[in-house]
Design an enzyme around this catalytic site. Structure first.
Site, mmCIF file in Angstrom:
data_model
loop_
_atom_site.group_PDB
_atom_site.id
_atom_site.type_symbol
_atom_site.label_atom_id
_atom_site.label_comp_id
_atom_site.label_asym_id
_atom_site.label_seq_id
_atom_site.Cartn_x
_atom_site.Cartn_y
_atom_site.Cartn_z
ATOM 1 N N THR A 26 0.808 -1.141 0.027
ATOM 2 C CA THR A 26 0.098 -0.207 0.010
ATOM 3 C C THR A 26 0.955 1.201 -0.065
ATOM 4 O O THR A 26 1.729 1.623 0.876
ATOM 5 C CB THR A 26 -0.813 0.019 1.177
ATOM 6 N N HIS A 184 -7.128 -10.929 -1.056
ATOM 7 C CA HIS A 184 -6.414 -10.655 0.104
ATOM 8 C C HIS A 184 -7.226 -11.473 1.266
ATOM 9 O O HIS A 184 -8.358 -10.731 1.842
ATOM 10 C CB HIS A 184 -6.536 -9.247 0.231
ATOM 11 N N ASN A 187 -4.105 -10.448 7.013
ATOM 12 C CA ASN A 187 -3.831 -9.016 7.828
ATOM 13 C C ASN A 187 -5.018 -8.362 8.498
ATOM 14 O O ASN A 187 -5.105 -7.166 8.595
ATOM 15 C CB ASN A 187 -3.342 -7.807 6.661
ATOM 16 N N TYR A 189 -8.336 -8.074 7.405
ATOM 17 C CA TYR A 189 -9.269 -7.395 6.690
ATOM 18 C C TYR A 189 -10.393 -8.307 6.481
ATOM 19 O O TYR A 189 -10.394 -9.387 7.223
ATOM 20 C CB TYR A 189 -8.736 -7.116 5.261
ATOM 21 N N ASN A 244 -3.854 -5.215 12.383
ATOM 22 C CA ASN A 244 -5.020 -4.705 12.525
ATOM 23 C C ASN A 244 -5.894 -5.358 13.672
ATOM 24 O O ASN A 244 -7.100 -5.677 13.443
ATOM 25 C CB ASN A 244 -5.791 -4.791 11.227
HETATM 26 C C1 8OZ Z 1 -0.030 -1.030 5.113
HETATM 27 C C2 8OZ Z 1 -0.757 0.015 5.338
HETATM 28 C C3 8OZ Z 1 -2.114 0.027 4.732
HETATM 29 C C4 8OZ Z 1 -2.700 -1.050 4.196
HETATM 30 C C5 8OZ Z 1 -1.902 -4.953 4.396
HETATM 31 C C6 8OZ Z 1 -3.190 -3.356 2.897
HETATM 32 O O1 8OZ Z 1 -1.347 -4.854 5.601
HETATM 33 C C7 8OZ Z 1 -2.299 -3.599 3.821
HETATM 34 C C8 8OZ Z 1 -1.678 -2.275 4.170
HETATM 35 C C9 8OZ Z 1 -0.696 -2.232 4.837
HETATM 36 O O2 8OZ Z 1 -2.277 -5.914 3.736
#
Ligand code: 8OZ
Length: 375
Positions: A26, A184, A187, A189, A244
């Protein structure tokens, strides 16, 4: 002969010239979610497989406006976005590169200011993630903000999420010219949120048991494979990352089930983040047996390529390929600051460092101005 980082490989339907993958990164340089000419330059700089990546995974790209969680990240749902990406893939293909698009729905890792009609972000359950997202303030300057309280998706909304993933995959391959897509699933999400107990407290058929928590990711993967062909689809997983604010009570059996299901789908590849994303390869209190994960995949009939990522130095990477522990190795930060990383690996250096201040947002500085050898 043993393979090396510099051996070619068939990754599903995608022929790659070496085993060095550019990880998804990103960079927050797509205002209005539209990829720019500068992005085409950046990716093309890293795409010549003689010097750069055998395969590039794009930065995470929102499948829908609701899937967006950060300022200035690209999308895959509007005509201008697809035209922008088309210029990127043309520039990559012009130098002989290969590139897949990473399909992203952030779920709860968003802010209502980034959502359509300032709505609350959506998630498996109404549990806020203790993490930050990246916003642009009134003056156009970037800054981090606490994510908003999400609302739980209604059961009847879930087919729409599956549909959005499949539509974005079709857009990526058929309109934007990507060689394939990467789901994806990592992480913290949306798909990882459904998978893991720390974010999923649903009482319907998408929560509770391992089978139920894995259901959305498997439905999405099947739909994406139907949309663009299974041999152009990869998936990225992060069994124990704390990224996250995500956690699962018992990740080994969860991922054992998931990987055995994925093994039946004929995917081009599985991409595994080992440890804490962008951090230590061992996460305290979260042991995980990655060799067992790969063995389960092969045992259940998974033939596709196995990509590993996170904290690989040149020696660890070469050993992973030579030993057969992995088929490809993905590098993130190293590809930001070394567009010709593969050439440097071949020569044994020299390696140059990363400017962390220019990672998220900004323009050419810290993006397209890292020198290659001989520049
Ligand atoms: C860093 C900052 C924002 C998003 C991920 C898409 O960790 C990201 C991400 C990484 O998969």
């Amino acid at each position: 002969m043993k393979p090396s980082l510099f051996s070619p490989l068939h990754v599903g339907a995608i022929d790659v010239a070496n085993r060095v993958v550019m990880a998804p990164l990103t960079r927050n340089r797509a205002p209005g979610a539209i990829p720019t000419a500068l992005m085409a330059t950046y990716y093309a700089q890293r795409a010549d497989p003689e010097r750069g990546a055998g395969l590039i995974v794009s930065e995470a790209t929102a499948i829908s406006p609701q899937g967006q969680g950060y300022a200035d990240v690209p999308g895959l749902y509007g005509t201008e976005q697809l035209d922008g990406w088309k210029k990127v893939t043309q520039a990559v293909h012009a130098v002989g590169g290969r590139m897949v698009c990473q399909l992203w729905h952030v779920g709860r890792v968003s802010h209502h200011l980034l959502q359509p009609d300032n709505a609350d972000p959506v998630a498996p359950s109404a549990i806020r993630a203790n993490t930050k997202t990246y916003l642009i303030d009134g003056e156009g300057k970037g800054g981090f903000a606490q994510t908003s309280e999400p609302r739980a998706l209604h059961r009847h909304e879930i087919p729409g999420i599956v549909h959005d993933f499949a539509a974005a995959a079709r857009n990526a391959v058929k309109s934007a010219g990507f060689d394939g897509v990467e789901i994806h699933g990592a992480n913290g999400y949306l798909l990882d949120q459904f998978l893991k107990t720390g974010a999923n407290q649903r009482t319907d058929d998408y929560g509770g048991s391992i089978e139920n928590r894995a259901r959305l990711m498997l439905e999405v993967t099947r739909a994406v494979a139907d949309a663009v062909g299974h041999d152009r689809v990869g998936i990225r997983l992060s069994p124990v990352t704390p990224a996250n604010d995500i956690v699962d009570a018992d990740p080994q059996p969860l991922f054992d089930y998931l990987i055995r299901q994925l093994a039946t789908m004929g995917l081009a590849y599985v991409h595994v983040i080992e440890g804490a994303t962008g951090g230590p390869r061992e996460v305290e209190g979260r042991p995980f047996d990655y060799a067992a994960l790969k063995a389960a995949y092969r045992q259940a009939g998974g033939h596709g390529a196995w990509i590993v990522n996170n904290g690989y130095d040149p020696q660890l990477a070469e050993d992973a390929i030579a030993s057969g522990r992995a088929d490809l190795v993905a590098f993130g930060k190293a590809f930001i600051c070394m567009p010709d990383l593969t050439e440097r690996l071949r020569r044994g250096g020299p390696y140059q460092g990363l400017d962390k201040a220019t990672m998220y947002g900004g323009g050419a500085h810290g993006y397209t101005d890292y020198p290659a050898l001989g520049d």
